[in-house]
Design a protein around this motif. Sequence first.
Motif, PDB file in Angstrom:
ATOM      1  N   GLY A  79     -12.890  -1.483   9.730  1.00  0.00           N
ATOM      2  CA  GLY A  79     -13.587  -0.048  10.298  1.00  0.00           C
ATOM      3  C   GLY A  79     -12.368   1.348   9.493  1.00  0.00           C
ATOM      4  N   GLY A  80     -12.974   1.639   8.099  1.00  0.00           N
ATOM      5  CA  GLY A  80     -12.158   2.020   7.254  1.00  0.00           C
ATOM      6  C   GLY A  80     -10.767   2.244   6.477  1.00  0.00           C
ATOM      7  N   LYS A  81     -10.652   1.113   6.344  1.00  0.00           N
ATOM      8  CA  LYS A  81      -8.925   1.087   5.935  1.00  0.00           C
ATOM      9  C   LYS A  81      -9.168   0.785   4.389  1.00  0.00           C
ATOM     10  N   ARG A  82      -9.361   1.275   3.467  1.00  0.00           N
ATOM     11  CA  ARG A  82      -9.839   0.779   2.231  1.00  0.00           C
ATOM     12  C   ARG A  82      -8.831   0.605   0.937  1.00  0.00           C
ATOM     13  N   PHE A  83      -8.188  -0.593   1.160  1.00  0.00           N
ATOM     14  CA  PHE A  83      -7.041  -1.495   0.430  1.00  0.00           C
ATOM     15  C   PHE A  83      -7.390  -1.318  -1.088  1.00  0.00           C
ATOM     16  N   ASN A  84      -6.332  -0.908  -1.981  1.00  0.00           N
ATOM     17  CA  ASN A  84      -5.918  -1.602  -3.607  1.00  0.00           C
ATOM     18  C   ASN A  84      -5.636  -3.655  -2.900  1.00  0.00           C
ATOM     19  N   LEU A  85      -6.272  -4.092  -3.221  1.00  0.00           N
ATOM     20  CA  LEU A  85      -6.165  -5.798  -3.078  1.00  0.00           C
ATOM     21  C   LEU A  85      -5.009  -6.393  -4.161  1.00  0.00           C
ATOM     22  N   SER A  86      -4.982  -7.363  -3.406  1.00  0.00           N
ATOM     23  CA  SER A  86      -2.933  -7.863  -4.279  1.00  0.00           C
ATOM     24  C   SER A  86      -3.048  -9.265  -3.970  1.00  0.00           C
ATOM     25  N   LEU A  87      -2.790  -9.774  -4.910  1.00  0.00           N
ATOM     26  CA  LEU A  87      -2.510 -11.334  -5.336  1.00  0.00           C
ATOM     27  C   LEU A  87      -1.169 -11.440  -4.602  1.00  0.00           C
ATOM     28  N   LEU A  88      -0.715 -10.557  -5.061  1.00  0.00           N
ATOM     29  CA  LEU A  88       0.692 -10.125  -4.832  1.00  0.00           C
ATOM     30  C   LEU A  88       1.901 -10.564  -3.211  1.00  0.00           C
ATOM     31  N   ASP A  89       2.547 -11.474  -3.147  1.00  0.00           N
ATOM     32  CA  ASP A  89       3.344 -11.150  -1.807  1.00  0.00           C
ATOM     33  C   ASP A  89       4.513 -10.459  -2.384  1.00  0.00           C
ATOM     34  N   ARG A  90       5.593 -11.039  -3.229  1.00  0.00           N
ATOM     35  CA  ARG A  90       7.135 -10.053  -2.915  1.00  0.00           C
ATOM     36  C   ARG A  90       7.817 -10.699  -4.515  1.00  0.00           C
TER      37      ARG A  90
END
Length: 945
Positions: free
Chosen positions: A801-812
């Motif tokens: 509903g409108g949160k435009r994330f920068n996708l990521s492959l990393l957790d920590r």
Amino acid sequence: MLDEIRESLRKFVNSRYLLLSIVFVILSLILVLRMFRLQIVQSDELEKNVSEVQEKSKPIKAARGRIYDCNGVLLAYNKLSYNVIYQDLGLDQTSEEKNRMIELLIRIIEKNGGSVDVEFYIERDRSGRLKYNISGNSLLHFKAEVFGLKSVNDLTVDEKEMTADQMYEHLRYDSVNTGGFDIGDQYDDDMALKIMAIRYNMFIKRFTKYDPVTISKDVSQKTVASIKEHSDVLKGFDITEDISRVYNKSKYYSNIIGYTGGISDEKLAELKEDDPDTDYTSDDQIGITGIEESCEKYLKGKKGEEKITINTSTSRIVSEVAVSQAKAGNDVYLSIDTKLQKECYKLLEEQITGILLQNIVDSPDAGTRGQSTKNIKTPIYDVYNALIANNIIDVDRFTEEDASDLERSTYKKFKAKRKVIFGKLRGWLESKDFDEGSLDKRNSEFINYIYTFMKNEDLLYTSKVKSSSKHLMDYKDSKINLGEFIRYMISQNYVNLDALNAGDKIYSEDEIFDRLLDVTFKLLKNDKEFTKMVYSALIYNYELSGKDLCLILFDQGDIKYDAKKYRDVKLGMISAYSFITNEIRKLEITPGDLGLDPCSGSIVITDVKTGKVKAMVSYPSYDNNKMANQVDTDYYYNYITQRKAYPLMNRPTMQKLAPGSTFKMVSSFTGLQDGVISPGTRIMDKLVFTEITPSPKDWSSVSHGNINVSEAIMDSCNYFFYTVGYRLSGKIGDNVDNETGLKKLKKYAVMLGLDTKSGVEVAETEPHFSDKDAVRSAIGQGTHMYAPVQLSKYVTTIANGGKRFNLSLLDRVSDYDGKNVKKLTPKYKEITEISPSNWAAVHQGMNMVVNGSDSHIGTYFEDIKQTVAGKTGTAQESVYHPNHAYFVSYAPYEDPKVSVTCVIPNGYSSSNAAELAGSIYKYYFGDGKKVSGKVRTSHNNTVTD
């Protein structure tokens, strides 16, 4: 008084002190004499010896950090390995003694499956000719090193212009005194080149003898044992311990993890330019692709240090003392779920296999290829041809000593066919009046390849021909044939006479022409691509049967030998068509092996509440273990470079295609927000949009009726979105104002994240928003081009509903002991411009795509515990290949947690991508119950949108 003195002397003489005093005096005299000798007599020599000792720092390698999935499953780690090194011991050896020793070493390494791994800048091309593999300043630097010069400015003109052949001759036959290695004719050319490479690396380390030369990396235990066994002969050669990178279940993750490799001279220079204090050296491993590359700063570790004392006159180590210990690199935890990634890979391969099998026909007819994308088929002869074209069958093995009778007879057919083809080609080229337009497609390919080959092999200097040349334009327009164009090139001296071994003799143009053809055909005999073209001619002319090719698969071990099955194929009890299609169904031969349509695909799965990527599958894949540490050359040349499906391509991030109807949510938001439509606006589908010329048609031949935006998304009605694009654009005079329409569409494409890369931490192509035709761009045509991961970012934004994330492959990132160093949280931006009612209209439409009463894909999602919403997409890019198949989606509809994006290039219909997504959701919401394991062939090729 005198008596007392005498008595004292008597007592002293008779006591032990006399002896001690005498010893003390003698030692004192020796010490004084020694100091006098050192300080006065040998002072010059002492000063010289002190000046010959120098301290240097030597790095101690650090272990590279490990890579895990989100659940702590180990994906990349290090293992102890062994390298062969050489260190100059200062022995008095002749060139011939060194060469014999190196030959023995090479044979030991190669016998046990290893290879020489030293940088050298002369190699043989595919035709066996010598060439430099570097150019420009790098080549000049190499030549300066060969001649022992400090600067390239010291090179003479002749030295600068030395060809690869001349340099080879110099290094091979000249003596050490004149800069060569005196490698005699008792060694064959290949062995001589390998000896030369090692001798060159030994030569350039002559002033840093304390720094060993690495000859071969990660050698086998047999090599280690053999070298130690021959240590009395292999003087200076030794084994050192090293660390090699290893990847678990590499096929499923190679596109994400990537691989490590040695640092090239160019890369090292780049690193030093960026950071003059960098501790990288030419002997280090560095991330080359994927997470290995992008997370280099976390994974690399910190080197230790030891002080070495060197005798500068001999360049040898006197002593070594550790100063600091190396510190292992940090561990990287991915957001990827191993089980999900692996299951998705299998499901994708099975889905593509089913689509391929559905469309393989036991016929030479390719259906409507070249006219329409409907009913395009793959003739079985294309499959037979693909066995050789993709190196599944290795034709080089036909001439080996252990070749089967069938392989030998097949090679005889090939030689006879090649002779016929050479004869025809020569006749066509020599005829000034020959009309190349009369040739069929296959023979035209041979003629065209001749020109390409001559150009690539530098037999013709095509770069010297001006683009405005009448002869070049006439040749491109088929007004003159290739033979005539070559004669023109000869008349202009655009022919490489050196390559023709013309010498100083004067030849007529006809003689040069004949000589050029002789050299060309001689080189073509060793050209892999031309060889495959000849075999292709045998197959399509029915001179090499499918049955023979199936039997050769057994002979070469590509398929496990089964005596009964072999006999049944040989006797015709099982047809070649049935045998091959059954092997494909069992995945003994895969779509990735064959490179036919379809042969590739992508899946991207995200957590829509965080933007973390849970799976990112690229098919087909490769074994990154064979690319890491040092490249397995056989694997690279016989698999990677020969597969038409390009396994090295990370398709989710690098394969940019038209998005088709998955773009229609952008058009919906734009139309709704701009006010040209509302959630309740209805538009009658008239099938043909006549407001513009030429008039585009709907994908369906039956009207979708009078529909609103949610229904238009469900039906993927082109007419509705043509209308939206038209209304957004307005008109300038009698013409559509495309600039205005595109500007409005782009505003919401940007808002939804389609203007930038997704954010994942691996190499990614730039997205391209359409720059023409606003009406067609509104349905995902125009010039739109996006990678699957960019569509995933887009549908993730819609889902939440409108949160435009920068996708990521990393957790920590954590240190070696498991303590967190960095927690990685993707960034996002909240979209506030879109009204709740417009969000609802689009979400409702995507829900109806899957769950509506008229949904044509609903059956694929019937047994799933959660409600899925999505959007299909079919994109046509060529009438010679099937359409691309898309499905973008999320679930649960009521409270989205996960998005799934499936892209199958040339997958015929969007329903095939939707079916794949259905299988993924069944696994995801099915408590980990396996769904893969069966190839289905009842796929739907009906053109949908």
